[in-house]
Design an enzyme around this catalytic site. Structure first.
Site, short mmCIF file in Angstrom:
data_model
loop_
_atom_site.label_atom_id
_atom_site.label_comp_id
_atom_site.label_asym_id
_atom_site.label_seq_id
_atom_site.Cartn_x
_atom_site.Cartn_y
_atom_site.Cartn_z
N HIS A 86 21.52 28.69 47.05
CA HIS A 86 22.18 27.89 48.23
C HIS A 86 21.50 27.19 49.13
CE1 HIS A 86 26.55 29.52 47.46
NE2 HIS A 86 26.07 29.05 46.44
N ASP A 115 26.95 28.42 40.57
CA ASP A 115 27.51 27.12 39.92
C ASP A 115 27.10 25.92 40.88
OD1 ASP A 115 29.24 27.65 41.91
OD2 ASP A 115 30.95 27.08 40.79
N ASN A 134 29.27 36.57 44.96
CA ASN A 134 28.46 36.11 46.03
C ASN A 134 28.39 37.13 46.87
OD1 ASN A 134 27.57 33.52 45.68
ND2 ASN A 134 29.87 32.50 45.74
N TYR A 164 24.43 22.94 50.25
CA TYR A 164 24.41 24.25 51.27
C TYR A 164 23.56 24.01 52.29
CZ TYR A 164 28.20 26.92 48.69
OH TYR A 164 29.29 27.26 48.32
N ARG A 171 36.82 37.74 53.85
CA ARG A 171 36.20 36.35 53.87
C ARG A 171 36.69 35.71 55.17
NH1 ARG A 171 35.95 31.48 49.39
NH2 ARG A 171 35.12 29.98 50.73
P1 NAD Z 1 39.08 36.78 44.33
O1 NAD Z 1 39.15 37.66 45.42
O2 NAD Z 1 40.12 35.82 43.76
O3 NAD Z 1 38.76 37.91 42.83
C1 NAD Z 1 37.77 38.80 43.10
C2 NAD Z 1 38.30 40.03 42.32
O4 NAD Z 1 37.29 40.96 42.52
C3 NAD Z 1 39.49 40.37 42.95
O5 NAD Z 1 40.48 40.67 42.01
C4 NAD Z 1 39.00 42.02 43.37
O6 NAD Z 1 40.27 42.87 43.56
C5 NAD Z 1 38.04 42.26 42.74
N1 NAD Z 1 37.17 43.29 43.09
C6 NAD Z 1 36.39 43.27 44.41
N2 NAD Z 1 35.81 44.41 44.61
C7 NAD Z 1 35.60 44.86 43.29
C8 NAD Z 1 35.03 46.25 42.90
N3 NAD Z 1 34.43 46.92 43.83
N4 NAD Z 1 35.15 46.36 41.58
C9 NAD Z 1 35.94 45.63 40.78
N5 NAD Z 1 36.63 44.62 41.12
C10 NAD Z 1 36.54 44.33 42.53
O7 NAD Z 1 37.71 36.13 44.27
P2 NAD Z 1 37.50 34.49 43.60
O8 NAD Z 1 37.40 33.35 44.89
O9 NAD Z 1 37.89 34.18 42.58
O10 NAD Z 1 35.68 34.61 43.59
C11 NAD Z 1 35.22 35.69 42.94
C12 NAD Z 1 33.91 35.92 43.05
O11 NAD Z 1 33.10 34.61 42.18
C13 NAD Z 1 33.30 35.70 44.32
O12 NAD Z 1 32.15 36.71 44.65
C14 NAD Z 1 32.87 34.33 44.56
O13 NAD Z 1 31.97 34.10 45.80
C15 NAD Z 1 32.28 34.07 43.13
N6 NAD Z 1 32.19 32.61 42.96
C16 NAD Z 1 31.92 32.29 41.67
C17 NAD Z 1 31.92 31.12 41.14
C18 NAD Z 1 31.66 30.55 39.99
O14 NAD Z 1 30.49 30.06 39.60
N7 NAD Z 1 32.75 30.51 38.95
C19 NAD Z 1 32.24 29.81 41.88
C20 NAD Z 1 32.36 30.09 43.17
C21 NAD Z 1 32.62 31.57 43.78
C1 LMR Z 2 35.33 29.37 46.78
O1 LMR Z 2 36.32 28.36 46.86
O2 LMR Z 2 35.82 30.41 47.07
C2 LMR Z 2 34.06 28.99 46.41
O3 LMR Z 2 34.17 28.17 45.31
C3 LMR Z 2 33.33 28.27 47.58
C4 LMR Z 2 34.16 27.42 48.43
O4 LMR Z 2 34.23 27.70 49.54
O5 LMR Z 2 34.80 26.44 47.56
#
Ligand code: NAD
Ligand code: LMR
Length: 443
Positions: free
Chosen positions: A202, A172, A149, A266, A95
């Site tokens: 977005h 979300d 994402n 966004y 990222r």
């Molecule tokens: P993070 O990096 O903390 O967690 C992601 C996890 O995915 C890591 O533990 C990583 O090891 C794992 N991973 C990566 N590739 C993988 C694969 N091929 N198979 C299995 N596991 C794998 O990231 P985060 O900031 O917690 O975000 C997680 C995801 O949720 C992102 O895609 C983010 O954009 C999305 N997101 C969700 C919300 C929501 O609605 N809750 C809000 C914002 C972002």
């Molecule tokens: C994140 O924090 O990874 C996402 O929720 C989007 C953002 O930039 O806050």
């Protein structure tokens, strides 16, 4: 009597969002009871830190729930009713590149927007498809709610490559904004709002917002947003980070461009890219903030719980945000027909947009998954923006499928926030090097 209890798998168990979702699931044991909670991740040490703390939380609060954390797909995906997918392929290290490479060329660097979002998309497609295939192999009747994402590109890829799969792509951001709208008009929560919305992920607009009696709330919300954007302030925003404060406030300028609708936050990146770049620090971006705050807090707190062997003094909160994911599971499980947004093939939902576009519109959620509601015609301003952006997303998926350098260059060049094809090429060439472990080799 319906006494079913469900088995839920969190794919991306090592995600910073996992503890909040676990607490939300525990808060909802009465209306969405679970018998089993499973974690799956491909990074064992990262997932273990969250899993060790979760085991203690469950032991103290819901000892009847069986818990499994695994990096083995068969063990993780067997006997599952719902998969909550939240992976980040390439994690924060990648990222960081998505944000900093474009900024080094004077272009917006953002997680899901522009070249950064496209780069992330080309990493995510195979990761999410792999999860879908594991689900279909080991629990073919399960549903996947995917919020990994960039959801727009992932949803376009699953529409094309896994058209029959039981995956529903969700986001979300509108939830967060609707929480704000409810606060602005003094309603208890977003579920008190009945809305119409259309666009891409977005990249969308509310066209109608009412309370449950049918009272039109748009005039009051618009008046507020014209002055303050979606910034509520006070107690509501006491934990909101500075970068999000500026995004919520900037919504006032985005709204000004079309006062007949209310915009997704966004859109600021597409409509005010010059402002965004001028206010960015190319050496310290959102990834740095997330690592310094959310990631650090979540993992430190998990380690503390594990070290103390108790979660009685837990400082994590149930993530109010993630209640929408539980709402969706409940709607599918109990066929409630709750009206919520999904990112879904268009097929007429927005009449004058390509039927094969992957759009974000309200749907009724029930035993058949998400059934889209017709939103009518997009206005000319929206139609122009949506058509261009949707073609960018389609070109990105073409590039992944065909391993095509030209298609990806076209995607970057068509993207509204990239000024010309030469800059697009410079960014692309840097990104190919940075993504060599994740992207298909482009020809
Ligand atoms: P993070 O990096 O903390 O967690 C992601 C996890 O995915 C890591 O533990 C990583 O090891 C794992 N991973 C990566 N590739 C993988 C694969 N091929 N198979 C299995 N596991 C794998 O990231 P985060 O900031 O917690 O975000 C997680 C995801 O949720 C992102 O895609 C983010 O954009 C999305 N997101 C969700 C919300 C929501 O609605 N809750 C809000 C914002 C972002
Ligand atoms: C994140 O924090 O990874 C996402 O929720 C989007 C953002 O930039 O806050």
């Amino acid at each position: 009597m319906d006494d079913r209890k469900f088995s839920v798998l969190i794919a991306g168990g090592g995600s910073t969002y996992t503890p909040g979702i676990v607490l939300t699931l525990l808060d909802h044991m009465k209306d969405f009871p679970i018998r089993k909670l499973k974690f799956y991740d491909n990074d064992a040490p990262r997932q273990k830190r969250i899993a060790d703390a979760t085991r203690i939380i469950l032991k103290e609060r819901a000892p009847e729930v069986e818990f499994v954390a695994s990096t083995d797909p068969e063990e993780a995906f067997t006997d599952v009713d719902f998969v909550m997918a939240q992976i980040r392929v390439g994690k924060y290290a990648m990222r960081d590149q998505d944000e900093k490479i474009p900024l080094a060329h004077g272009v917006v660097g953002q997680e899901t927007t522009g070249p950064g979002g496209i780069a992330y998309g080309l990493r995510s497609i195979s990761g999410v498809i792999e999860l879908v295939d594991y689900m279909e192999k080991y629990s073919p009747n399960a549903w996947m709610l995917n919020y990994s994402n960039p959801a727009a590109i992932v949803a376009e890829a699953t529409r094309r490559f896994r058209p029959k799969s039981r995956i529903i792509n969700i986001c979300d951001m509108p939830i967060d904004i609707m929480d704000r709208m409810a606060a602005i008009v003094g309603l208890k929560d977003r579920n008190d709002l009945v809305f119409r919305y259309y666009g891409l992920n977005h990249f969308g607009w509310w066209t109608d917002i009412r309370d449950k009696t049918g009272k039109d709330l748009m005039p009051e919300i618009k008046k507020y947003v014209a002055k303050n954007g979606y910034w509520v302030g006070g107690e509501f925003d006491k934990n909101t980070e500075a970068s999000w404060e500026s995004t919520f406030k900037k919504a006032a300028d985005v709204y000004a461009l079309d006062p007949t609708t209310l915009p997704n936050t966004y859109l600021k990146y597409y409509l005010y890219p010059k402002y965004v770049v001028e206010h960015a620090n190319p050496h310290h971006t959102r990834t740095d903030e997330v690592r310094e705050h959310r990631e650090k807090f979540v993992f430190d707190e998990c380690d503390r719980i594990t070290k103390n062997g108790t979660a009685r003094d837990l400082t994590f909160k149930s993530d109010e945000h993630s209640t929408y994911i539980v709402d969706l599971c409940r709607a599918i499980a109990y066929d409630t027909k709750q009206r919520m947004l999904a990112i879904i093939p268009n097929y007429g939902a927005i009449e004058n947009i390509d039927p094969t576009a992957t759009v974000e519109v309200p749907c009724l959620f029930g035993a058949n998954g998400a059934e889209r509601l017709a939103m009518g015609q997009a206005d000319t301003f929206q139609r122009g923006l949506i058509t261009e952006q949707n073609c960018v997303e389609k070109l990105a998926v073409d590039a992944w499928e065909q391993h095509s350098y030209t298609k990806l260059w076209q995607a970057f060049s068509l993207c509204k926030i990239v000024p010309d094809a030469e800059v697009a090429k410079e960014i692309l060439d840097d990104m190919i090097i940075a993504n060599k472990d994740y992207w298909p080799e482009l020809k």
